[in-house]
Design a protein around this motif. Structure first.
Motif, PDB file in Angstrom:
ATOM      1  N   LEU A 167      41.977 -11.465   0.186  1.00  0.00           N
ATOM      2  CA  LEU A 167      42.078 -11.710  -1.253  1.00  0.00           C
ATOM      3  C   LEU A 167      41.638 -10.470  -2.028  1.00  0.00           C
ATOM      4  O   LEU A 167      42.291 -10.077  -2.997  1.00  0.00           O
ATOM      5  CB  LEU A 167      41.226 -12.920  -1.646  1.00  0.00           C
ATOM      6  N   CYS A 217      45.258 -15.802  -9.596  1.00  0.00           N
ATOM      7  CA  CYS A 217      44.870 -17.182  -9.881  1.00  0.00           C
ATOM      8  C   CYS A 217      46.079 -18.041 -10.227  1.00  0.00           C
ATOM      9  O   CYS A 217      46.171 -19.190  -9.814  1.00  0.00           O
ATOM     10  CB  CYS A 217      43.851 -17.222 -11.021  1.00  0.00           C
ATOM     11  N   GLU A 256      43.183 -10.526 -11.387  1.00  0.00           N
ATOM     12  CA  GLU A 256      42.647 -11.829 -10.981  1.00  0.00           C
ATOM     13  C   GLU A 256      43.426 -12.966 -11.634  1.00  0.00           C
ATOM     14  O   GLU A 256      43.704 -13.979 -10.997  1.00  0.00           O
ATOM     15  CB  GLU A 256      41.166 -11.949 -11.333  1.00  0.00           C
ATOM     16  N   ARG A 313      42.064 -24.448  -6.628  1.00  0.00           N
ATOM     17  CA  ARG A 313      41.743 -23.722  -5.401  1.00  0.00           C
ATOM     18  C   ARG A 313      40.974 -22.447  -5.748  1.00  0.00           C
ATOM     19  O   ARG A 313      40.051 -22.059  -5.048  1.00  0.00           O
ATOM     20  CB  ARG A 313      43.022 -23.395  -4.641  1.00  0.00           C
ATOM     21  N   TRP A 314      41.359 -21.773  -6.845  1.00  0.00           N
ATOM     22  CA  TRP A 314      40.692 -20.535  -7.268  1.00  0.00           C
ATOM     23  C   TRP A 314      39.214 -20.785  -7.541  1.00  0.00           C
ATOM     24  O   TRP A 314      38.354 -19.986  -7.158  1.00  0.00           O
ATOM     25  CB  TRP A 314      41.383 -19.984  -8.510  1.00  0.00           C
ATOM     26  N   ILE A 346      47.614 -18.870  -6.836  1.00  0.00           N
ATOM     27  CA  ILE A 346      46.758 -19.725  -6.010  1.00  0.00           C
ATOM     28  C   ILE A 346      46.579 -21.100  -6.645  1.00  0.00           C
ATOM     29  O   ILE A 346      46.575 -22.106  -5.961  1.00  0.00           O
ATOM     30  CB  ILE A 346      45.383 -19.053  -5.778  1.00  0.00           C
ATOM     31  N   ILE A 401      36.811 -20.728  -4.493  1.00  0.00           N
ATOM     32  CA  ILE A 401      36.696 -19.520  -3.664  1.00  0.00           C
ATOM     33  C   ILE A 401      35.296 -18.933  -3.765  1.00  0.00           C
ATOM     34  O   ILE A 401      34.750 -18.754  -4.856  1.00  0.00           O
ATOM     35  CB  ILE A 401      37.746 -18.463  -4.083  1.00  0.00           C
TER      36      ILE A 401
END
Length: 119
Positions: free
Chosen positions: A55, A34, A30, A41-42, A37, A45
């Protein structure tokens, strides 16, 4: 945010990571995703985010790739290994090169979701 991928979901796709190591591997994967991304933005989600299933698959692939890379010696500075007629060569020689390859893969795996910008 809680874990995006459960053990059951991961184990339905791959089997490289044992159950007792899953939580740590999922957390590391993750963090890598992250980083690609972006934290803003993360943070936005949710399960309703477009591309959420993609994802989840991406995180599973990252976990699997990281497990394979650690077993193979990638990122350890080895360019080739030879032992009694058996030899292996690695294109990736540094951790920076390995991370760059992983980030390119993440972008490709999330292509079309809008999670990684214009990819």
């Amino acid at each position: 945010m809680s874990q995006i991928v459960s053990w059951e979901y991961y184990s339905s796709l791959f089997s490289n990571i044992p159950h007792e190591e899953f939580e740590k591997a999922e957390s590391l994967a993750e963090k890598e995703v992250c980083a690609v991304i972006g934290p803003i933005r993360w943070a936005a989600i949710t399960e309703n985010t477009f591309g959420y299933a993609q994802l989840q698959d991406c995180i599973c692939k990252v976990m699997n790739k990281m497990a394979e890379d650690s077993k193979s010696g990638k990122g350890k500075g080895l360019s080739s290994v030879s032992n009694d007629g058996y030899s292996e060569s690695y294109v990736i020689q540094t951790e920076e090169q390995m991370r760059s390859e992983l980030q390119r893969s993440i972008r490709a795996w999330l292509s079309g979701t809008g999670l990684v910008g214009a990819y």
